[in-house]
Design a protein around this motif. Sequence first.
Motif, PDB file in Angstrom:
ATOM      1  N   ASN A   1       0.791  -1.235   0.007  1.00 41.54           N
ATOM      2  CA  ASN A   1      -0.100  -0.060   0.108  1.00 41.54           C
ATOM      3  C   ASN A   1       0.958   1.270  -0.126  1.00 41.54           C
ATOM      4  OD1 ASN A   1      -2.606   1.138  -0.161  1.00 41.54           O
ATOM      5  ND2 ASN A   1      -2.508   1.597   2.026  1.00 41.54           N
ATOM      6  N   ILE A   2       2.051   1.246  -0.345  1.00 45.45           N
ATOM      7  CA  ILE A   2       3.152   2.334  -0.583  1.00 45.45           C
ATOM      8  C   ILE A   2       2.825   2.840  -1.758  1.00 45.45           C
ATOM      9  CG2 ILE A   2       5.352   3.474  -0.324  1.00 45.45           C
ATOM     10  CD1 ILE A   2       4.133   2.358   2.306  1.00 45.45           C
ATOM     11  N   PRO A   3       2.336   4.175  -2.143  1.00 45.72           N
ATOM     12  CA  PRO A   3       2.374   4.586  -3.577  1.00 45.72           C
ATOM     13  C   PRO A   3       3.602   5.380  -3.950  1.00 45.72           C
ATOM     14  CG  PRO A   3       1.594   6.339  -1.969  1.00 45.72           C
ATOM     15  CD  PRO A   3       1.978   5.048  -1.120  1.00 45.72           C
ATOM     16  N   PHE A   4       3.556   5.152  -5.438  1.00 48.78           N
ATOM     17  CA  PHE A   4       4.830   5.738  -6.120  1.00 48.78           C
ATOM     18  C   PHE A   4       4.910   7.007  -5.624  1.00 48.78           C
ATOM     19  CE2 PHE A   4       4.296   2.865 -10.033  1.00 48.78           C
ATOM     20  CZ  PHE A   4       5.010   1.993  -9.599  1.00 48.78           C
ATOM     21  N   ASP A   5       5.992   7.632  -5.752  1.00 47.44           N
ATOM     22  CA  ASP A   5       6.386   9.114  -5.274  1.00 47.44           C
ATOM     23  C   ASP A   5       7.011   9.649  -6.521  1.00 47.44           C
ATOM     24  OD1 ASP A   5       7.316  11.374  -4.372  1.00 47.44           O
ATOM     25  OD2 ASP A   5       8.202  10.431  -2.609  1.00 47.44           O
ATOM     26  N   ASN A   6       6.300  10.491  -7.175  1.00 48.44           N
ATOM     27  CA  ASN A   6       6.573  11.359  -8.242  1.00 48.44           C
ATOM     28  C   ASN A   6       7.020  12.986  -7.878  1.00 48.44           C
ATOM     29  OD1 ASN A   6       6.473   9.290 -10.515  1.00 48.44           O
ATOM     30  ND2 ASN A   6       4.396   9.192  -9.753  1.00 48.44           N
TER      31      ASN A   6
END
Length: 173
Positions: free
Chosen positions: A49-54
């Motif tokens: 559940n860790i989202p991509f970080d852009n």
Amino acid sequence: MKQIKEYDRDSAVAYARKWALSHNPKYANYEDYGGDCTNYISQCIKVGNIPFDNVGKDVLKKWYWYSDNYRTPTWSAADPFYKYITGNNKKGTDNFGIYARLADYNELEIGDLVQLIHDGKAYHTMIITKVILDGEYLSDYLVCQHTYNLLDYPLSLKQGEKRYIKILGYYNW
């Protein structure tokens, strides 16, 4: 003020166990390019559940994998990954993404990470998949890894200096 969101440790560990001895064909395999361990760990925590970080200011302050040609070094290289996940978020900042910190050996849980280090730099990353207790006392941990694939291997048998990382969750907008 932003709230920290929960890391799904059970999902991360289920994924780790499922793919410990093989490679998910949805992702590139970096075994022939210095190792696949951190790529595999990034997949595990993404499923947790860790989202991509852009959002970061440069490629070393971001964390994502969309394709082999569109990914960050923090996704697939052990030391940039360490610097990203432990430096990305501090309480009270406006950062986005994973929130993690260095931990003591005895405070690890399933889904937390262990890195092997040499001269202060990480060269290998593993995920805790089981906490082994002897009664109420911590006895050992089991880990999964790539770059020679291991499923539920005793951490006590891993040679080298270790660094422990506790994943606390993530920040989202």
